[in-house]
Design a protein around this motif. Structure first.
Motif, PDB file in Angstrom:
ATOM      1  N   ALA A   1       0.830  -1.204   0.000  1.00 52.16           N
ATOM      2  CA  ALA A   1       0.000   0.000   0.000  1.00 52.16           C
ATOM      3  C   ALA A   1       0.867   1.259   0.000  1.00 52.16           C
ATOM      4  O   ALA A   1       1.893   1.321   0.677  1.00 52.16           O
ATOM      5  CB  ALA A   1      -0.919   0.008   1.213  1.00 52.16           C
ATOM      6  N   LEU A   2       0.449   2.236  -0.760  1.00 52.41           N
ATOM      7  CA  LEU A   2       1.104   3.542  -0.769  1.00 52.41           C
ATOM      8  C   LEU A   2       0.213   4.514  -0.013  1.00 52.41           C
ATOM      9  O   LEU A   2      -0.988   4.619  -0.298  1.00 52.41           O
ATOM     10  CB  LEU A   2       1.314   4.052  -2.203  1.00 52.41           C
ATOM     11  CG  LEU A   2       2.502   3.495  -2.998  1.00 52.41           C
ATOM     12  CD1 LEU A   2       2.327   2.017  -3.284  1.00 52.41           C
ATOM     13  CD2 LEU A   2       2.667   4.276  -4.296  1.00 52.41           C
ATOM     14  N   THR A   3       0.780   5.212   0.939  1.00 47.07           N
ATOM     15  CA  THR A   3      -0.023   6.099   1.781  1.00 47.07           C
ATOM     16  C   THR A   3      -0.671   7.224   0.987  1.00 47.07           C
ATOM     17  O   THR A   3      -1.784   7.654   1.310  1.00 47.07           O
ATOM     18  CB  THR A   3       0.826   6.691   2.913  1.00 47.07           C
ATOM     19  OG1 THR A   3       2.024   7.269   2.364  1.00 47.07           O
ATOM     20  CG2 THR A   3       1.218   5.614   3.910  1.00 47.07           C
ATOM     21  N   CYS A   4      -0.006   7.705  -0.048  1.00 51.99           N
ATOM     22  CA  CYS A   4      -0.623   8.753  -0.860  1.00 51.99           C
ATOM     23  C   CYS A   4      -1.699   8.165  -1.775  1.00 51.99           C
ATOM     24  O   CYS A   4      -2.708   8.814  -2.059  1.00 51.99           O
ATOM     25  CB  CYS A   4       0.425   9.508  -1.671  1.00 51.99           C
ATOM     26  SG  CYS A   4       1.602   8.445  -2.507  1.00 51.99           S
ATOM     27  N   SER A   5      -1.524   6.915  -2.212  1.00 57.22           N
ATOM     28  CA  SER A   5      -2.541   6.269  -3.035  1.00 57.22           C
ATOM     29  C   SER A   5      -3.829   6.053  -2.252  1.00 57.22           C
ATOM     30  O   SER A   5      -4.922   6.090  -2.821  1.00 57.22           O
ATOM     31  CB  SER A   5      -2.034   4.924  -3.561  1.00 57.22           C
ATOM     32  OG  SER A   5      -1.089   5.109  -4.587  1.00 57.22           O
TER      33      SER A   5
ATOM     34  N   GLY B   1      -9.108  22.185  -8.762  1.00 60.68           N
ATOM     35  CA  GLY B   1      -7.691  21.932  -8.950  1.00 60.68           C
ATOM     36  C   GLY B   1      -7.281  20.546  -8.486  1.00 60.68           C
ATOM     37  O   GLY B   1      -8.095  19.744  -8.030  1.00 60.68           O
ATOM     38  N   LEU B   2      -5.989  20.275  -8.604  1.00 59.91           N
ATOM     39  CA  LEU B   2      -5.445  18.981  -8.198  1.00 59.91           C
ATOM     40  C   LEU B   2      -5.327  18.899  -6.686  1.00 59.91           C
ATOM     41  O   LEU B   2      -4.997  19.878  -6.023  1.00 59.91           O
ATOM     42  CB  LEU B   2      -4.073  18.771  -8.831  1.00 59.91           C
ATOM     43  CG  LEU B   2      -4.011  18.660 -10.354  1.00 59.91           C
ATOM     44  CD1 LEU B   2      -2.567  18.510 -10.808  1.00 59.91           C
ATOM     45  CD2 LEU B   2      -4.845  17.495 -10.872  1.00 59.91           C
ATOM     46  N   SER B   3      -5.582  17.707  -6.147  1.00 54.85           N
ATOM     47  CA  SER B   3      -5.359  17.503  -4.720  1.00 54.85           C
ATOM     48  C   SER B   3      -3.858  17.402  -4.481  1.00 54.85           C
ATOM     49  O   SER B   3      -3.096  17.083  -5.397  1.00 54.85           O
ATOM     50  CB  SER B   3      -6.046  16.219  -4.256  1.00 54.85           C
ATOM     51  OG  SER B   3      -5.295  15.079  -4.654  1.00 54.85           O
ATOM     52  N   PRO B   4      -3.398  17.653  -3.252  1.00 56.55           N
ATOM     53  CA  PRO B   4      -1.960  17.525  -2.979  1.00 56.55           C
ATOM     54  C   PRO B   4      -1.444  16.118  -3.246  1.00 56.55           C
ATOM     55  O   PRO B   4      -0.283  15.935  -3.592  1.00 56.55           O
ATOM     56  CB  PRO B   4      -1.845  17.897  -1.498  1.00 56.55           C
ATOM     57  CG  PRO B   4      -3.221  17.806  -0.942  1.00 56.55           C
ATOM     58  CD  PRO B   4      -4.135  18.112  -2.075  1.00 56.55           C
ATOM     59  N   TYR B   5      -2.310  15.119  -3.131  1.00 60.53           N
ATOM     60  CA  TYR B   5      -1.891  13.740  -3.357  1.00 60.53           C
ATOM     61  C   TYR B   5      -1.682  13.483  -4.856  1.00 60.53           C
ATOM     62  O   TYR B   5      -0.783  12.731  -5.242  1.00 60.53           O
ATOM     63  CB  TYR B   5      -2.931  12.785  -2.776  1.00 60.53           C
ATOM     64  CG  TYR B   5      -3.311  13.182  -1.374  1.00 60.53           C
ATOM     65  CD1 TYR B   5      -2.431  12.988  -0.307  1.00 60.53           C
ATOM     66  CD2 TYR B   5      -4.529  13.819  -1.114  1.00 60.53           C
ATOM     67  CE1 TYR B   5      -2.756  13.394   0.973  1.00 60.53           C
ATOM     68  CE2 TYR B   5      -4.861  14.227   0.173  1.00 60.53           C
ATOM     69  CZ  TYR B   5      -3.969  14.022   1.209  1.00 60.53           C
ATOM     70  OH  TYR B   5      -4.288  14.440   2.475  1.00 60.53           O
ATOM     71  N   GLN B   6      -2.511  14.109  -5.690  1.00 60.31           N
ATOM     72  CA  GLN B   6      -2.303  14.017  -7.138  1.00 60.31           C
ATOM     73  C   GLN B   6      -0.984  14.672  -7.537  1.00 60.31           C
ATOM     74  O   GLN B   6      -0.265  14.157  -8.392  1.00 60.31           O
ATOM     75  CB  GLN B   6      -3.460  14.681  -7.879  1.00 60.31           C
ATOM     76  CG  GLN B   6      -4.772  13.908  -7.808  1.00 60.31           C
ATOM     77  CD  GLN B   6      -5.913  14.689  -8.419  1.00 60.31           C
ATOM     78  OE1 GLN B   6      -6.302  15.743  -7.931  1.00 60.31           O
ATOM     79  NE2 GLN B   6      -6.454  14.175  -9.510  1.00 60.31           N
ATOM     80  N   VAL B   7      -0.682  15.799  -6.903  1.00 57.66           N
ATOM     81  CA  VAL B   7       0.563  16.504  -7.216  1.00 57.66           C
ATOM     82  C   VAL B   7       1.766  15.664  -6.789  1.00 57.66           C
ATOM     83  O   VAL B   7       2.762  15.573  -7.507  1.00 57.66           O
ATOM     84  CB  VAL B   7       0.608  17.886  -6.533  1.00 57.66           C
ATOM     85  CG1 VAL B   7       1.928  18.587  -6.826  1.00 57.66           C
ATOM     86  CG2 VAL B   7      -0.556  18.749  -7.000  1.00 57.66           C
ATOM     87  N   LEU B   8       1.670  15.027  -5.624  1.00 54.42           N
ATOM     88  CA  LEU B   8       2.748  14.144  -5.184  1.00 54.42           C
ATOM     89  C   LEU B   8       2.985  13.039  -6.212  1.00 54.42           C
ATOM     90  O   LEU B   8       4.122  12.706  -6.526  1.00 54.42           O
ATOM     91  CB  LEU B   8       2.408  13.523  -3.823  1.00 54.42           C
ATOM     92  CG  LEU B   8       2.511  14.422  -2.589  1.00 54.42           C
ATOM     93  CD1 LEU B   8       2.027  13.669  -1.356  1.00 54.42           C
ATOM     94  CD2 LEU B   8       3.944  14.892  -2.389  1.00 54.42           C
TER      95      LEU B   8
END
Length: 211
Positions: A140-144, A169-176
């Protein structure tokens, strides 16, 4: 005299904040590593109250971000968002989960129609359980997990005709993810993985239960 002292104090605080460095991707990686260590440890799992893992995961992210020793009021390196704005996005979800009792396995403190499968209580619970199960996966990826959260809550709310708000806009997780920072922190020699196998055996779960 008191006003003068207060003015000096505010000036000191202002310069103290302004002097802080920009929050970096390395700062954020520290939080992701901490969250990975927490969520992959079976000592933090529960079959009886599955929602606790996801709630605690979100709360720990909030606390980690809030305690980063960098400027919370300017954009994070490589991102069009500040720590303050990010915290503002997380806080409402925590408040809702705590009110529903998902963070400690207690009864809801807000009114719930338990006979209505489309009550917001069940929308929140079903996604929290699914995300908790995902976080138990070895890979599992925490940002996923957060990239999965938005569509899960949004889909169930739409299915039930409940109001849903998606920030522009993009979420911070999408940007990561776009920055190549949504990565797996994995060490095959970590003894925690044997604990995972023991947990699955103890609870009669198949190997792929949380894969």
């Amino acid at each position: 005299m008191k006003i003068a002292l207060l003015a000096l104090f505010l000036v000191f605080c202002k310069f103290g904040v302004d002097a802080k460095r920009q929050c970096t991707q390395d700062d954020l990686e520290g939080c992701e590593r901490m969250l990975t260590d927490y969520t992959r440890n079976p000592d933090n799992w529960s079959e009886e109250h599955k929602t606790i893992l996801y709630c605690e995961f979100v709360r720990r992210r909030f606390v980690c971000l809030a305690h980063l020793d960098c400027d919370h009021r300017t954009d994070i390196e490589g991102m069009d968002i500040t720590i303050e704005e990010w915290l503002g996005m997380i806080r409402p979800g925590i408040v809702k989960m705590e009110a529903f009792g998902f963070c400690d396995g207690t009864e809801s403190t807000v009114d719930v129609d338990y006979d209505d499968p489309c009550d917001d209580y069940y929308v929140q619970k079903n996604c929290s359980v699914a995300l908790s199960d995902y976080l138990k996966s070895r890979y599992a990826l925490t940002c996923s997990a957060m990239l999965k959260a938005g569509p899960c809550f949004g889909y169930l709310k739409k299915l039930c005709g409940l109001p849903s708000h998606t920030p522009p806009g993009l979420s911070p997780y999408q940007v990561l993810a776009e920055n190549g920072k949504c990565v797996l922190f994995y060490d095959s020699s970590d003894p925690v993985f044997q604990k995972q196998e023991d947990y699955r055996t103890e609870h009669g779960l198949g190997y792929f239960a949380y894969f």
